[in-house]
Enzyme design. Sequence first.
Site, PDB file in Angstrom:
ATOM      1  N   ASP A   1      -3.421   7.251  -3.569  1.00 12.51           N
ATOM      2  CA  ASP A   1      -3.263   6.132  -2.644  1.00 12.51           C
ATOM      3  C   ASP A   1      -3.702   4.873  -3.390  1.00 12.51           C
ATOM      4  OD1 ASP A   1      -3.356   4.339  -0.523  1.00 12.51           O
ATOM      5  OD2 ASP A   1      -4.741   5.514   0.696  1.00 12.51           O
TER       6      ASP A   1
ATOM      7  N   GLU B   1      -6.682  -1.457  -4.165  1.00 10.53           N
ATOM      8  CA  GLU B   1      -7.068  -0.064  -3.944  1.00 10.53           C
ATOM      9  C   GLU B   1      -6.713   0.816  -5.131  1.00 10.53           C
ATOM     10  OE1 GLU B   1      -6.406   3.418  -0.528  1.00 10.53           O
ATOM     11  OE2 GLU B   1      -4.977   1.758  -0.713  1.00 10.53           O
TER      12      GLU B   1
ATOM     13  N   HIS C   1      -6.530  10.865   5.030  1.00  9.16           N
ATOM     14  CA  HIS C   1      -7.767  10.179   5.430  1.00  9.16           C
ATOM     15  C   HIS C   1      -8.806  11.217   5.811  1.00  9.16           C
ATOM     16  CE1 HIS C   1      -7.391   5.693   5.881  1.00  9.16           C
ATOM     17  NE2 HIS C   1      -6.155   6.021   5.572  1.00  9.16           N
TER      18      HIS C   1
ATOM     19  N   ASP D   1       0.867  -1.178   0.000  1.00  4.42           N
ATOM     20  CA  ASP D   1       0.000   0.000   0.000  1.00  4.42           C
ATOM     21  C   ASP D   1       0.906   1.230   0.000  1.00  4.42           C
ATOM     22  OD1 ASP D   1      -1.955   1.918   0.332  1.00  4.42           O
ATOM     23  OD2 ASP D   1      -2.913   0.941   2.044  1.00  4.42           O
TER      24      ASP D   1
ATOM     25  N   GLU E   1     -10.869   0.838  -1.193  1.00  3.16           N
ATOM     26  CA  GLU E   1      -9.929  -0.240  -0.874  1.00  3.16           C
ATOM     27  C   GLU E   1     -10.603  -1.431  -0.203  1.00  3.16           C
ATOM     28  OE1 GLU E   1      -6.867   0.830   1.953  1.00  3.16           O
ATOM     29  OE2 GLU E   1      -7.972   2.588   2.625  1.00  3.16           O
TER      30      GLU E   1
ATOM     31  N   HIS F   1     -11.769   5.855   1.819  1.00  2.00           N
ATOM     32  CA  HIS F   1     -11.803   7.183   2.423  1.00  2.00           C
ATOM     33  C   HIS F   1     -11.521   8.245   1.377  1.00  2.00           C
ATOM     34  CE1 HIS F   1      -7.396   6.995   2.109  1.00  2.00           C
ATOM     35  NE2 HIS F   1      -7.557   5.717   2.423  1.00  2.00           N
TER      36      HIS F   1
END
Length: 296
Positions: free
Chosen positions: A100, A281, A167, A89, A192, A159
């Site tokens: 992300d 993700e 976040h 990640d 994700e 998020h």
Amino acid sequence: MSDGPLDEETLAKYREAGSVLRQVLDEAVEKVEPGVTHLEVAEFAEARIEELADGCAFPVNISIDEEASHATPGRDDETEFDDGMVCLDCGVHVDGYIADAAVTVDLSGNPELVEAAEEALDAALDAVAPGVETGVVGGEIEDVIRGYGYTPVLNLSGHGVAQWDAHTGPTIPNRGTDRGVELEVGDVVAIEPFATTGRGKVTEGSKEEIYSLERDRSVRNRSARKVLEQVKEEYRTLPFAARWLDEPRAEMAITRLEQQGVLHGYPVLKEDDGELVSQAEHTVVVTEDGYENLTA
């Protein structure tokens, strides 16, 4: 929530962050093989991000088997990849604007668990559009993962991301719910799915290597003050790894700052021992006709 469509300058920064992230993640995956250390892969990916963009949005997470999030190697970590389930990640920022993304590398011989998370992500993305409730997106994730015979990790979620904030809202659950919010044009969200062989609930482990600035306040201890100065100057409100700090007594300083409420620590989040977790993700921006995938 969004203030409307992103201006072109902001969108360009998100796109750049996403492009760099896709490149680095692809390169890092090629490094994951038995005998290579977690630290080698993390430092390779982080160095590439620093080379190609403004910096890491958070430390590279390398989660193994039952680990789901917040796992990153320590300064002298010699742990090698073996035969586990490996989740990578990564986050990239350009002027604080964040992309992300995550991928799972299966060294354990459980390819269907990886497929479950990947197909759940595809189904979730197919549902993304203005006016769609986040609970509907979560329902798509849950249906696919349960269809594979696995369980979504119910207390982890996707998020929003914003400038200097890795976040934020809206929350994208990994299950169907009637209490979601509607997606809006201009929302930038990291979706994700996590699929697990376990019960679908993670708890905090004892290991903690990732921190972020909780509040700025004066500190007397010299080492703690030097750590705080570096955090504010280099990472602002973004998460950082203890191994990134220059201060020789950084670990002691971190403990002091955490006790004073200056830093917030992120313990590794884990499923039950012996279970496996996979993750997929992407970060997308919601558009008038659906979404643009920034990290595809």
